[in-house]
Design a protein around this motif. Structure first.
Motif, PDB file in Angstrom:
ATOM      1  N   ARG A   1      -5.556 -16.979  -6.816  1.00 18.90           N
ATOM      2  CA  ARG A   1      -5.093 -15.787  -6.107  1.00 18.90           C
ATOM      3  C   ARG A   1      -4.863 -14.625  -7.074  1.00 18.90           C
ATOM      4  NH1 ARG A   1      -1.083 -13.108  -6.397  1.00 18.90           N
ATOM      5  NH2 ARG A   1       0.071 -14.667  -7.544  1.00 18.90           N
TER       6      ARG A   1
ATOM      7  N   THR B   1      -8.134 -12.994  -7.918  1.00 17.52           N
ATOM      8  CA  THR B   1      -9.069 -12.615  -6.869  1.00 17.52           C
ATOM      9  C   THR B   1      -8.498 -11.473  -6.049  1.00 17.52           C
ATOM     10  OG1 THR B   1      -9.437 -14.982  -6.670  1.00 17.52           O
ATOM     11  CG2 THR B   1     -10.580 -13.592  -5.101  1.00 17.52           C
ATOM     12  N   ARG B   2      -9.318 -10.478  -5.782  1.00 19.98           N
ATOM     13  CA  ARG B   2      -8.879  -9.424  -4.876  1.00 19.98           C
ATOM     14  C   ARG B   2      -9.060  -9.872  -3.441  1.00 19.98           C
ATOM     15  NH1 ARG B   2      -7.185  -4.746  -6.852  1.00 19.98           N
ATOM     16  NH2 ARG B   2      -7.495  -4.685  -9.094  1.00 19.98           N
ATOM     17  N   ASN B   3      -8.155  -9.451  -2.581  1.00 17.59           N
ATOM     18  CA  ASN B   3      -8.193  -9.813  -1.162  1.00 17.59           C
ATOM     19  C   ASN B   3      -8.304 -11.323  -0.971  1.00 17.59           C
ATOM     20  OD1 ASN B   3      -8.228  -7.046  -0.576  1.00 17.59           O
ATOM     21  ND2 ASN B   3     -10.434  -7.032  -0.954  1.00 17.59           N
ATOM     22  N   TRP B   4      -7.397 -12.014  -1.590  1.00 15.45           N
ATOM     23  CA  TRP B   4      -7.391 -13.464  -1.504  1.00 15.45           C
ATOM     24  C   TRP B   4      -6.987 -13.886  -0.106  1.00 15.45           C
ATOM     25  CZ3 TRP B   4      -3.584 -17.430  -1.177  1.00 15.45           C
ATOM     26  CH2 TRP B   4      -4.022 -18.685  -1.614  1.00 15.45           C
ATOM     27  N   ASN B   5      -7.661 -14.929   0.376  1.00 14.06           N
ATOM     28  CA  ASN B   5      -7.381 -15.368   1.738  1.00 14.06           C
ATOM     29  C   ASN B   5      -7.009 -16.843   1.710  1.00 14.06           C
ATOM     30  OD1 ASN B   5      -7.748 -16.507   4.296  1.00 14.06           O
ATOM     31  ND2 ASN B   5      -9.086 -14.843   4.913  1.00 14.06           N
TER      32      ASN B   5
ATOM     33  N   GLU C   1      -3.522  -3.813  -5.208  1.00 15.81           N
ATOM     34  CA  GLU C   1      -4.254  -4.425  -4.110  1.00 15.81           C
ATOM     35  C   GLU C   1      -3.859  -3.806  -2.773  1.00 15.81           C
ATOM     36  OE1 GLU C   1      -5.712  -8.907  -3.081  1.00 15.81           O
ATOM     37  OE2 GLU C   1      -3.628  -8.534  -3.507  1.00 15.81           O
ATOM     38  N   HIS C   2      -2.837  -2.939  -2.820  1.00 12.46           N
ATOM     39  CA  HIS C   2      -2.299  -2.430  -1.559  1.00 12.46           C
ATOM     40  C   HIS C   2      -2.795  -1.016  -1.262  1.00 12.46           C
ATOM     41  CE1 HIS C   2       0.331  -5.865  -1.300  1.00 12.46           C
ATOM     42  NE2 HIS C   2       0.488  -5.719  -2.605  1.00 12.46           N
ATOM     43  N   SER C   3      -2.834  -0.726   0.014  1.00  8.41           N
ATOM     44  CA  SER C   3      -3.325   0.587   0.416  1.00  8.41           C
ATOM     45  C   SER C   3      -2.225   1.629   0.215  1.00  8.41           C
ATOM     46  CB  SER C   3      -3.742   0.557   1.883  1.00  8.41           C
ATOM     47  OG  SER C   3      -2.606   0.298   2.672  1.00  8.41           O
TER      48      SER C   3
END
Lengths: 329, 279
Positions: A293, A296-300, B95-97
């Protein structure tokens, strides 16, 4: 002021709570008297216990909380709830799983001199400081429990011939007991988990000869590889060791190389089988998901849980013997 | 723009600000140390103390404010946590907008409120121009302090844990154990008094000062009235939910006050100045 509290599973989904209350005697020794009560909730069990105990009952000094394995299989969140709510309980409090009945363990005389709670606390404390037990306590259990790519683990205590011993490590899937590993696996598990600078490892060489290597500082690094669709993790382990025992007459340079190699093999073998177990059970006590996590960007999380069982996890170990004691041979 | 209305609003805002600060401090004492403590009792004692200090005048208040620096000595205790910090929690960065970040800043603005009191204190500062750099330095230190707190908290707790924690920074203290004191959070919670008392005094003083300018009454006459208002307010906030609602209400108002209304006044002021002095 109990220092240790234990919880068992009782009939009809109830909880049996056992407390080893310290009794301070005039000659400055301490002994214990155990009390038990059964109820659906922990707080109510405590309330019932108040009827038997003359002195005020406060859990501000609680240092060890024990849970039976049966209880852990149903999930610990329910029972941990009052402790997490209580501002008086230290976050350093140790949690442990008992193989067998907690009540039997607390009622037996395993501790001759010390108060039972202090004994258990020091047992766990000592194994964390100089042994192979990975660091765990109330805070870290919660940390792993509420973290998305991580599952908690707790030490297992077992009553054995009137002695309490640490029998291994219980692994959890969320808050439910999932599996356990034994002491040998626990040694390797700790190496893979954190940087350690103590602990001994027995190495089997051929023709019935053995060597013992003491860890003088190991460093573990996780590395990401592969693509975001198919991530791969490499666990890199470096150990500086000292030979403290060798069953042959003379220790040559060749022997040293051989010991290094064998230890590496042993660690990699055990590590691989551990990873295989973790992946089959879909548990992640090492926090590999959390590591991925952080890279990684935008981890799901849902996607990760599908990837985890089939993903490639490589383990590399390199042992470096730096000392061999005060003799030349 | 009616000057009186703005002042009146500001006075009410300051009194409410004092009240909510005091109430949330009393709440931490009730939860962490003395569950049976009555709100009015501690509130009364602290308000009497505040009365004494405010009557002492601006210099005394500044002296008390200096005391608030005492809580910085607790910073090294975070060294006890080093084994448990997971700095990987901070990555991946950004990572945030932007909207997320804006929402978070609005939530956090409560911790930064109080700067608006400077508008009222300003005439009392001897050499305002030379003092400016100290104000900036103070603001920088505080921001740095908050930043370190945030980083410690993020590294110490996992995401889900942080969501569940009511007072993360106080729970951090639960981890610290010294040979002579087992429960360090008692020290941590009590130390908050040094942060609460100066704000309380300063806000009450500023409110009474504004009243003096507006209605030409003696400052010492209105202070008891404001303290009584604060007292009634803290008694009317009985539980967590109401205090939380109060805090988020104040932080919304404060946020708009500091970031919208005061800049607006500034622009207006520039505009008028031009009008008055045509070249």
């Amino acid at each position: 002021m109990p220092i240790v509290i234990g919880y068992d599973k009782a009939e009809q989904n109830q909880i049996e709570m056992t407390v080893a209350a310290p009794i301070f005697k005039e000659d400055q020794t301490v002994s214990n008297k155990t009390y038990s009560s059964v109820s659906h909730t922990v707080r109510n069990a405590r309330e019932k216990m108040r009827a038997e105990i003359r002195k005020p009952f406060s859990i501000g000094k609680l240092s060890v909380a024990l849970y039976s394995k049966d209880l852990a299989k149903d999930g610990l969140v329910k029972i941990l709830n009052p402790i997490k709510r209580d501002a008086r309980v230290s976050n350093r409090c140790y949690l442990a799983i008992v193989d067998g009945k907690v009540k039997d363990l607390l009622e037996s005389d395993f501790s001759l001199e010390e108060e039972k709670g202090v004994f258990l606390k020091e047992l766990i404390d000592g194994k964390i400081k100089v042994g192979h037990l990975p660091r765990t306590n109330l805070h870290q259990f919660g940390y792993a429990l509420h973290s998305e790519g991580m599952d908690p683990y707790l030490p297992i205590l077992k009553l054995h011939n009137k002695n309490v011993r640490i029998a291994g490590l219980a692994l959890f899937k969320d808050d439910k007991y999932a599996s356990e590993i034994n002491l040998d696996q626990m040694r390797v598990f700790r190496l893979l988990l954190e940087n350690v600078n103590h602990g001994t490892y027995e190495v089997k060489l051929d023709h019935d000869s053995y060597a013992v290597v003491e860890n003088q500082g190991s460093k573990v690094r996780y590395r990401m590889g592969g693509s975001s669709e198919k991530p791969e993790v490499t666990i890199d382990l470096k150990i500086n060791g000292a030979i403290t025992e060798f069953s042959e007459w003379r220790l040559t340079e060749q022997d040293k190389r051989k010991i290094e190699m064998r230890l590496e093999e042993q660690i990699i073998d055990t590590g691989k089988s551990l990873m295989h177990t973790f992946q089959t059970l879909q548990i992640d006590p090492l926090g590999i998901g959390d590591f991925v996590r952080s890279k990684t960007r935008n981890w799901n999380n849902a996607k990760w849980e599908r990837q985890y069982p089939g993903m490639q996890i490589h383990i590399r170990a390199s042992v470096n013997i730096v000392e061999s004691g005060i003799t030349k041979y | 723009m009616d000057r009186g209305a703005a002042y009146r609003f500001f006075i009410i805002y300051l009194v409410m600000f004092a009240g909510i600060i005091l109430r949330s401090f009393i709440e931490t004492i009730q939860v962490w140390i003395f569950p049976q403590l009555q709100t009015w009792l501690l509130g009364f004692v602290l308000l009497v103390l505040a009365y004494y200090i405010v009557l002492g005048g601006f210099r005394v208040i500044v002296g008390i404010c200096l005391l608030s620096c005492v809580h910085y000595i607790l910073l090294p205790t975070y060294g006890f946590l080093t084994n448990y910090l997971h700095f990987s929690n901070l990555t991946p960065i950004l990572e945030h907008s932007i909207t997320d970040l804006f929402k978070a800043s609005k939530q956090m603005s409560f911790s930064f409120l109080g700067v608006e009191i400077l508008l009222i204190c300003y005439p009392f500062i001897k050499k305002p121009k030379q003092s400016q750099k100290w104000v900036h330095a103070a603001s920088f230190t505080l921001t740095l302090f908050y930043l370190s707190l945030v980083i410690f908290s993020l590294a110490f707790y996992s995401r889900g844990q942080l969501l569940n924690e009511e007072w993360p920074t106080l729970t951090l203290f639960k981890f610290i154990r010294l040979p002579f004191i087992e429960r360090f959070e008692f020290v941590g919670v009590s130390f908050n008094l040094f942060r609460v008392l100066p704000i309380l005094c300063l806000a009450i003083w500023a409110a009474s000062r504004a009243t003096k300018i507006l209605f030409a009454v003696r400052q010492s006459k209105v202070v008891p009235l404001f303290l009584l208002m604060v007292f009634i307010m803290i008694c009317l906030l009985p539980n967590r939910q109401s205090i939380d609602a109060g805090i988020s209400f104040m932080s919304t108002i404060g946020c708009y006050l500091v970031y919208a209304y005061i800049p607006f006044l500034f622009v207006l002021h520039l505009f008028r100045k031009k009008e008055r002095n045509p070249i």
